[in-house]
Design a protein around this motif. Sequence first.
Motif, mmCIF file in Angstrom:
data_model
loop_
_atom_site.group_PDB
_atom_site.id
_atom_site.type_symbol
_atom_site.label_atom_id
_atom_site.label_comp_id
_atom_site.label_asym_id
_atom_site.label_seq_id
_atom_site.Cartn_x
_atom_site.Cartn_y
_atom_site.Cartn_z
ATOM 1 N N PRO A 266 0.832 -1.209 0.000
ATOM 2 C CA PRO A 266 0.000 0.000 0.000
ATOM 3 C C PRO A 266 0.863 1.255 0.000
ATOM 4 N N LYS A 267 0.385 2.298 -0.633
ATOM 5 C CA LYS A 267 1.117 3.557 -0.711
ATOM 6 C C LYS A 267 1.001 4.318 0.601
ATOM 7 N N GLY A 268 2.059 5.025 0.953
ATOM 8 C CA GLY A 268 2.020 5.880 2.119
ATOM 9 C C GLY A 268 2.876 5.377 3.263
ATOM 10 N N THR A 269 2.475 5.686 4.474
ATOM 11 C CA THR A 269 3.257 5.429 5.675
ATOM 12 C C THR A 269 2.652 4.307 6.511
ATOM 13 N N LEU A 270 3.494 3.373 6.937
ATOM 14 C CA LEU A 270 3.053 2.293 7.815
ATOM 15 C C LEU A 270 2.898 2.826 9.234
ATOM 16 N N VAL A 271 1.738 2.610 9.833
ATOM 17 C CA VAL A 271 1.488 3.061 11.197
ATOM 18 C C VAL A 271 0.836 1.934 11.987
ATOM 19 N N SER A 272 0.805 2.089 13.296
ATOM 20 C CA SER A 272 0.043 1.170 14.140
ATOM 21 C C SER A 272 -1.435 1.487 13.968
ATOM 22 N N PRO A 273 -2.302 0.463 14.005
ATOM 23 C CA PRO A 273 -3.720 0.703 13.769
ATOM 24 C C PRO A 273 -4.404 1.378 14.947
ATOM 25 N N LEU A 274 -5.556 1.970 14.644
ATOM 26 C CA LEU A 274 -6.415 2.438 15.722
ATOM 27 C C LEU A 274 -6.931 1.241 16.490
ATOM 28 N N VAL A 275 -7.042 1.382 17.806
ATOM 29 C CA VAL A 275 -7.566 0.301 18.632
ATOM 30 C C VAL A 275 -8.648 0.844 19.544
ATOM 31 N N PHE A 276 -9.362 -0.056 20.191
ATOM 32 C CA PHE A 276 -10.528 0.332 20.947
ATOM 33 C C PHE A 276 -10.199 0.792 22.357
ATOM 34 N N GLN A 277 -11.045 1.655 22.883
ATOM 35 C CA GLN A 277 -10.908 2.120 24.253
ATOM 36 C C GLN A 277 -11.456 1.070 25.206
ATOM 37 N N SER A 278 -10.774 0.775 26.272
ATOM 38 C CA SER A 278 -11.194 -0.249 27.216
ATOM 39 C C SER A 278 -11.519 0.345 28.570
ATOM 40 N N SER A 279 -12.525 -0.225 29.205
ATOM 41 C CA SER A 279 -12.853 0.169 30.572
ATOM 42 C C SER A 279 -12.123 -0.703 31.572
ATOM 43 N N VAL A 280 -11.371 -1.702 31.079
ATOM 44 C CA VAL A 280 -10.653 -2.624 31.949
ATOM 45 C C VAL A 280 -9.218 -2.156 32.117
ATOM 46 N N ALA A 281 -8.662 -2.357 33.311
ATOM 47 C CA ALA A 281 -7.258 -2.032 33.542
ATOM 48 C C ALA A 281 -6.413 -3.057 32.791
ATOM 49 N N ARG A 282 -5.886 -2.663 31.627
ATOM 50 C CA ARG A 282 -5.262 -3.611 30.733
ATOM 51 C C ARG A 282 -3.973 -4.177 31.288
ATOM 52 N N ASP A 283 -3.312 -3.474 32.177
ATOM 53 C CA ASP A 283 -2.033 -3.940 32.692
ATOM 54 C C ASP A 283 -2.183 -4.792 33.946
ATOM 55 N N GLU A 284 -3.379 -5.037 34.358
ATOM 56 C CA GLU A 284 -3.604 -5.797 35.579
ATOM 57 C C GLU A 284 -4.259 -7.122 35.221
ATOM 58 N N GLY A 285 -3.466 -8.216 35.299
ATOM 59 C CA GLY A 285 -3.997 -9.520 34.970
ATOM 60 C C GLY A 285 -5.167 -9.910 35.854
ATOM 61 N N ALA A 286 -5.073 -9.603 37.164
ATOM 62 C CA ALA A 286 -6.158 -9.949 38.081
ATOM 63 C C ALA A 286 -7.431 -9.206 37.709
ATOM 64 N N GLY A 287 -7.292 -7.959 37.223
ATOM 65 C CA GLY A 287 -8.463 -7.200 36.822
ATOM 66 C C GLY A 287 -9.165 -7.820 35.630
ATOM 67 N N ARG A 288 -8.398 -8.368 34.707
ATOM 68 C CA ARG A 288 -8.985 -9.007 33.541
ATOM 69 C C ARG A 288 -9.730 -10.275 33.940
ATOM 70 N N ILE A 289 -9.127 -11.056 34.837
ATOM 71 C CA ILE A 289 -9.795 -12.275 35.297
ATOM 72 C C ILE A 289 -11.083 -11.927 36.020
ATOM 73 N N ALA A 290 -11.026 -10.853 36.823
ATOM 74 C CA ALA A 290 -12.223 -10.420 37.539
ATOM 75 C C ALA A 290 -13.328 -10.020 36.566
ATOM 76 N N THR A 291 -12.941 -9.440 35.418
ATOM 77 C CA THR A 291 -13.926 -9.044 34.416
ATOM 78 C C THR A 291 -14.697 -10.258 33.898
ATOM 79 N N LEU A 292 -14.004 -11.392 33.771
ATOM 80 C CA LEU A 292 -14.662 -12.600 33.286
ATOM 81 C C LEU A 292 -15.720 -13.108 34.251
ATOM 82 N N LEU A 293 -15.611 -12.694 35.519
ATOM 83 C CA LEU A 293 -16.544 -13.167 36.536
ATOM 84 C C LEU A 293 -17.517 -12.090 36.983
ATOM 85 N N GLU A 294 -17.562 -10.983 36.224
ATOM 86 C CA GLU A 294 -18.521 -9.945 36.541
ATOM 87 C C GLU A 294 -19.939 -10.399 36.212
#
Length: 537
Positions: A266-294
């Motif tokens: 593709p023509k142009g500049t390679l960039v990282s894609p847009l990604v979605f905003q999360s309400s979960v604390a992405r850096d906290e593994g325990a927080g993600r597991i807790a989300t599965l049990l909400e």
Amino acid sequence: MEVGDGLVEQPSSSPPPPGPNPTPATTSQHPTVGPEPTWTVDEAIDEIGFGPFQLVMLCVTGLAWMGDAMEMMLLSFLGPAARCEWGISPRQEGMLTSVVFVGMLFGAPTWGQIADWKGRKLAFFCTTLWIFVAGLASSFAGSFDELCAWRAIVGFGLGGVPVAFSVFMEFLPSGNRGVWLTIIETFWTLGSVAAAGLAWAVLPHHSWRLLLQLSTAPLALLLLLIPFVSESPYHSAAVGDYATAKATLTRMAKANAPRNQPVALPKGTLVSPLVFQSSVARDEGAGRIATLLERGQRKQTLMLWFIFFAVAFSYYGVVLLTTEVHVDSNAARGDGRKGGTRGGDDAVACTGHGSPDLNYGAYRDIFVSSTAELPGLVLAALSVDLIGRRNSLSSSMALNVVPLLALLGYATFPIWLETLALFLSRAASMWAFTVLYIYAPETVNTSVRATAMGMGNAVARLGGMLCPLFAVEMVESGRMTGAIAFFAALACVTSTVAFFLPIETAGKRLDQVDETGEERHGDVELTYGATEPTNKK
């Protein structure tokens, strides 16, 4: 800062642009850097398409799945061989299988973090080397305890084999990604068949140690090929190495381009894609597991964890049961040699070189039963979209009940009917396993998808650890009827649980299914540097 031809380094900590977030109508358009248009890795791979490059990657990563399956299939022969070598008890034989799953339980999260931290290629190489060395070393074990230790180390390496799945996945165009991720599963079946055939060729004439050594052959070949494997362009772009990402994509385009056709990204500049905003604390593994049990997700999560456990218990159980049934039936061949009656005592006939002494028919039947995974994969491919994920899971486990109940009459069965029942049970278990791995990641949002699959796999390992208590110890202690009845009852319960799963994902887009199985509606707003959509009510 200029990094390469048309590439601009994107600081990972850059704040979002001022003003309101992009609307849904504009989220498919990437921000421009200066006057140039921009493009992402996934757009480039979709434009390049599927071709010889991906076929080579399929074969290379498929060798990892094949080696994994062979190491797991060997367990059904290694236990009886250890009984011949050291005279161990049925409980110790079951422990030989369980320690492998303990190793996998700890290896899976470790290798996953290494793959995200240092790259897919390094993790892929390290896990392959780890399994090869430990598998080879286990063939020289001088005692049963030493053999268990080496097989646990093998299991730790096997926990990282899914990295190969990620390597292949991240080179596939989005249009047919699901089809090819199903095809790579055939390498697991090829490994199972190869292990059964190799045991048939080796054990009647040589020690089980030679079987272990020959089984490392796919891994040895893979070690020679991995240096030629490219790093995932997704990972390269994610860590800011845009030049390497573009170089990899260029090689892919050249490999897939028709003869005498120009190669173009593709023509142009390679960039990282847009990604979605999360309400979960992405850096906290325990927080993600807790989300599965909400609330709203808890019921689905707990039901899936039970299904992960039960399907793994059933699959690995029938693999072990196939050998145990034929080891026990070996003495009923009328040759006067010592061995267990069918489902009777725990003795086993042995060769002079320390291998289990199975007759020609037993090896043939074990080999035939290992091919049952192929129709299982076909059933999964045909049913998963036609009747839906939930019905496919429920139907596969319901089908599993029928041959298991039939096996309760094993004492009066001819051998061919026994083999047919085990064949059907293994096909049904493979059908269920394949559909489960398609369905489970579709039921959660991107921000917790990897965590959900990691937890599901951990629960599956527990099923693999516990199944030898029934498929090995109970059978060899003369309680084969009770073991088979338990497998049948578990399959029946699992079929019922799958039928009442609250979410159906067939035909739905990822991140668009709520806890009721309906598509989310309403305005979805996106921001830069995030991981998941949030509904704007």
